[in-house]
Design a protein around this motif. Structure first.
Motif, PDB file in Angstrom:
ATOM      1  N   ALA A  10       0.836  -1.199   0.000  1.00  0.00           N
ATOM      2  CA  ALA A  10       0.000   0.000   0.000  1.00  0.00           C
ATOM      3  C   ALA A  10       0.869   1.247   0.000  1.00  0.00           C
ATOM      4  N   GLY A  11       0.622   2.154  -0.931  1.00  0.00           N
ATOM      5  CA  GLY A  11       1.389   3.401  -1.009  1.00  0.00           C
ATOM      6  C   GLY A  11       2.652   3.323  -1.834  1.00  0.00           C
ATOM      7  N   ILE A  12       2.979   2.125  -2.326  1.00  0.00           N
ATOM      8  CA  ILE A  12       4.180   1.964  -3.160  1.00  0.00           C
ATOM      9  C   ILE A  12       3.734   1.564  -4.562  1.00  0.00           C
ATOM     10  N   GLY A  13       3.841   2.474  -5.492  1.00  0.00           N
ATOM     11  CA  GLY A  13       3.496   2.171  -6.877  1.00  0.00           C
ATOM     12  C   GLY A  13       4.728   1.765  -7.659  1.00  0.00           C
ATOM     13  N   SER A  14       4.613   1.847  -8.972  1.00  0.00           N
ATOM     14  CA  SER A  14       5.739   1.433  -9.814  1.00  0.00           C
ATOM     15  C   SER A  14       6.968   2.307  -9.611  1.00  0.00           C
ATOM     16  N   LYS A  15       6.756   3.590  -9.397  1.00  0.00           N
ATOM     17  CA  LYS A  15       7.911   4.484  -9.205  1.00  0.00           C
ATOM     18  C   LYS A  15       8.618   4.195  -7.890  1.00  0.00           C
ATOM     19  N   LEU A  39      12.775   5.727   1.746  1.00  0.00           N
ATOM     20  CA  LEU A  39      11.356   6.015   1.839  1.00  0.00           C
ATOM     21  C   LEU A  39      11.078   6.751   3.138  1.00  0.00           C
ATOM     22  N   SER A  40       9.900   7.293   3.267  1.00  0.00           N
ATOM     23  CA  SER A  40       9.516   7.886   4.540  1.00  0.00           C
ATOM     24  C   SER A  40       9.442   6.793   5.589  1.00  0.00           C
ATOM     25  N   PRO A  41       9.568   7.136   6.878  1.00  0.00           N
ATOM     26  CA  PRO A  41       9.492   6.097   7.919  1.00  0.00           C
ATOM     27  C   PRO A  41       8.220   5.260   7.842  1.00  0.00           C
ATOM     28  N   GLN A  42       7.096   5.894   7.534  1.00  0.00           N
ATOM     29  CA  GLN A  42       5.837   5.171   7.440  1.00  0.00           C
ATOM     30  C   GLN A  42       5.843   4.206   6.258  1.00  0.00           C
ATOM     31  N   GLN A  43       6.323   4.675   5.102  1.00  0.00           N
ATOM     32  CA  GLN A  43       6.404   3.808   3.929  1.00  0.00           C
ATOM     33  C   GLN A  43       7.386   2.668   4.144  1.00  0.00           C
ATOM     34  N   ALA A  44       8.531   2.989   4.780  1.00  0.00           N
ATOM     35  CA  ALA A  44       9.546   1.969   5.010  1.00  0.00           C
ATOM     36  C   ALA A  44       9.011   0.840   5.883  1.00  0.00           C
ATOM     37  N   GLU A  45       8.248   1.197   6.925  1.00  0.00           N
ATOM     38  CA  GLU A  45       7.682   0.176   7.802  1.00  0.00           C
ATOM     39  C   GLU A  45       6.631  -0.657   7.066  1.00  0.00           C
ATOM     40  N   ALA A  46       5.854   0.000   6.194  1.00  0.00           N
ATOM     41  CA  ALA A  46       4.854  -0.730   5.412  1.00  0.00           C
ATOM     42  C   ALA A  46       5.528  -1.732   4.489  1.00  0.00           C
ATOM     43  N   VAL A  47       6.645  -1.335   3.878  1.00  0.00           N
ATOM     44  CA  VAL A  47       7.372  -2.225   2.974  1.00  0.00           C
ATOM     45  C   VAL A  47       7.940  -3.406   3.742  1.00  0.00           C
TER      46      VAL A  47
END
Length: 275
Positions: A10-15, A39-47
């Motif tokens: 979620a929040g991570i597209g092709s780019k 990535l942002s801390p929130q995105q990094a944790e989601a990944v």
């Protein structure tokens, strides 16, 4: 290719996925082992969280998870990871689904063996047999084969599914299964002019005239449809890889297709053509 995938987060597209690849994060394992993601801390944790969950489902041999969370245009990435669970599938029917239309034959190919199901003989066995496969591969199965199967047998057919119609269309190959085959240099030989309408004629010729040659020809046609799906899937997968950094790493070799175990009765074919 599946383990290099991040576009299902979620929040991570092709780019965002390409950014991770460009920074050297090319697998789920690699992102689980670092705190320094671009990535942002929130995105990094989601990944990291999704990578851990994805690894678990891969270890559990569960293609359905990826079928539900991958973008529909990226379902092709599942193929090698679950190839051992694949059923290439195609049905023949008496029509397009109007009241009274029914399935005449079904052929399933699992990459090793060919299984055929015939109306009035063993068609009901399909209901049970198809459950052993975790990933179905069809051409136009999303709109035709699988809905027809669900209605006819009253079964859910909840397996993961790759519809090659859409994969090939995204690569510029359109015009039906046989049209795509022709564009890609696949030769059907004596079955080149046989199509779905002709398959219906073959069925009625078998049923009304007790012509075993017509049934053998129909099954041969149905089988070629199915075994060619493996060839098309591998070709499409390799072409899709060219848009990623992983072409050399994951390129698949062309499959050796099996011999069709049914004989085409050219006398019947020519008679039905009016020759």
């Amino acid at each position: 290719m599946l383990e290099e995938t991040f576009c299902h987060v979620a929040g991570i597209g092709s780019k965002g996925e390409e950014r991770l690849w460009g920074k050297g994060f090319c697998s789920w394992q690699s992102v689980c082992e670092t705190e320094a993601l671009p990535l942002s801390p929130q995105q990094a944790e989601a990944v990291r969280q999704e990578a851990r969950v994805s690894l678990q489902h891969l270890e559990r041999d569960n293609p359905l998870y990826f079928d539900t969370c991958l973008p529909s245009n990226q379902l092709w990435r599942m193929f090698p990871s679950f190839r051992h669970q694949v059923a290439y599938l195609d049905i023949e029917t008496t029509g397009l689904g109007a009241p009274g239309d029914y399935i005449t034959t079904i052929v399933v190919y699992d990459g090793e063996k060919i299984f055929s199901y015939i109306q009035g003989q063993n068609l009901d066995d399909f209901r049970h047999d198809i459950q052993q496969y975790g990933l179905l591969i069809t051409y136009n199965g999303m709109t035709f084969d699988l809905p027809f199967i669900r209605r006819y047998f009253g079964i859910p057919v909840r397996q993961a599914h790759i519809d090659l119609r859409y994969v090939l269309a995204s690569l510029g190959y359109k015009g039906g299964l046989k049209g795509c085959e022709k564009q890609l240099g696949i030769d059907r030989k004596e079955l080149v002019d046989v199509d779905g309408f002709f398959a219906v004629q073959l069925w009625w010729d078998y049923l009304n005239g007790e012509n075993e040659g017509a049934l053998q020809t129909l099954l041969a046609y149905n089988t070629v449809d199915v075994i060619d799906l493996e060839l098309l899937m591998v070709m499409a997968y390799n072409m899709k890889l060219k848009d990623t950094p992983f072409e050399r790493l994951h390129m698949l070799s062309m499959p050796v297709l099996p011999t069709v175990p049914f004989e085409v009765d050219m006398e019947t074919v020519n008679r039905l053509r009016g020759w």
